[in-house]
Design an enzyme around this catalytic site. Sequence first.
Site, PDB file in Angstrom:
ATOM      1  N   ASP A  28      -4.448   5.803   1.919  1.00 41.95           N
ATOM      2  CA  ASP A  28      -4.215   4.682   0.980  1.00 41.95           C
ATOM      3  C   ASP A  28      -4.326   3.283   1.591  1.00 41.95           C
ATOM      4  O   ASP A  28      -3.519   2.393   1.267  1.00 41.95           O
ATOM      5  CB  ASP A  28      -2.833   4.839   0.315  1.00 41.95           C
ATOM      6  CG  ASP A  28      -2.705   6.128  -0.475  1.00 41.95           C
ATOM      7  OD1 ASP A  28      -3.667   6.908  -0.534  1.00 41.95           O
ATOM      8  OD2 ASP A  28      -1.615   6.369  -1.044  1.00 41.95           O
ATOM      9  N   LYS A 133      -6.026  10.402  -5.616  1.00 46.96           N
ATOM     10  CA  LYS A 133      -4.791  11.136  -5.922  1.00 46.96           C
ATOM     11  C   LYS A 133      -3.920  10.320  -6.861  1.00 46.96           C
ATOM     12  O   LYS A 133      -3.772   9.117  -6.681  1.00 46.96           O
ATOM     13  CB  LYS A 133      -4.050  11.453  -4.621  1.00 46.96           C
ATOM     14  CG  LYS A 133      -3.622  10.238  -3.820  1.00 46.96           C
ATOM     15  CD  LYS A 133      -3.059  10.669  -2.473  1.00 46.96           C
ATOM     16  CE  LYS A 133      -2.521   9.529  -1.646  1.00 46.96           C
ATOM     17  NZ  LYS A 133      -1.351   8.862  -2.150  1.00 46.96           N
ATOM     18  N   CYS A 166       3.740   7.511   1.036  1.00 48.04           N
ATOM     19  CA  CYS A 166       2.586   8.421   0.926  1.00 48.04           C
ATOM     20  C   CYS A 166       2.272   9.173   2.215  1.00 48.04           C
ATOM     21  O   CYS A 166       1.795  10.312   2.164  1.00 48.04           O
ATOM     22  CB  CYS A 166       1.377   7.661   0.419  1.00 48.04           C
ATOM     23  SG  CYS A 166       1.599   7.196  -1.324  1.00 48.04           S
TER      24      CYS A 166
END
Length: 230
Positions: A28, A133, A166
């Site tokens: 990310d 995701k 995450c």
Amino acid sequence: MTNPSGTVAAEPEPITLDWSKTALVIIDMQRDFMEPGGFGETLGNDVSRLARAVNPIASVLSAARDAGMLVIHTREGHLPDLSDAPPAKVERGAPSLRIGDPGPMGRILIRGEAGHDIIPKLYPRRGEIVIDKPGKGAFYATGFDDILRKHGIENLLVCGVTTEVCVNTTVREANDRGYRCVVIGDGCASYFPEFHEMGLKMIKAQGGIFGWVTESAAVLQALKPQPNRP
Ligand code: TIU
């Protein structure tokens, strides 16, 4: 030539990795988390706190590419119609802009918008895998596990943002699925320095309950081309 395997100095102990069974997973590193005007800032965070992870990740990414390692990037985000965004996620807290609202980098955390994209310094090369995701973990509602198994991957070198959200969620999901996770500490960052520190400690505690923690320099050292011995 790079050796087929290398030993990475790590905690709670060094780990020897077969590079052909290891993937570099970059979590990310998107403008929405890293830059002003994105999702991270709308949640009330100081996004400048994440910048420290960029150069360590860039150095490992470059070495991994040179070594021919499998490189996988992930992006958190949602479909434009928000059909994959649970109300419980969208409604939570009191952000200045909610997921899907228009912001300076396009709609917040929506696939295809400028803010959803990966920062230029770490941009995926053609052929590298990008996992989109909807959740915090890279395994939930994605083809990540199938892709790793198809490539014969047993070990993950994990970095990205944020350490306790995450990165930790993905490492925990991976650990339960049998992958060895080696987290690159200086290649991770959090909006909360104390959560970063504890997020790493939680992984390596109890003999490495979720995995190992290393530093980018140790990965580079382990990947260093070895002189041919007679
Ligand atoms: N808010 C926060 O720390 N993180 C996220 O929402 N997503 C990721 O960590 N990628």
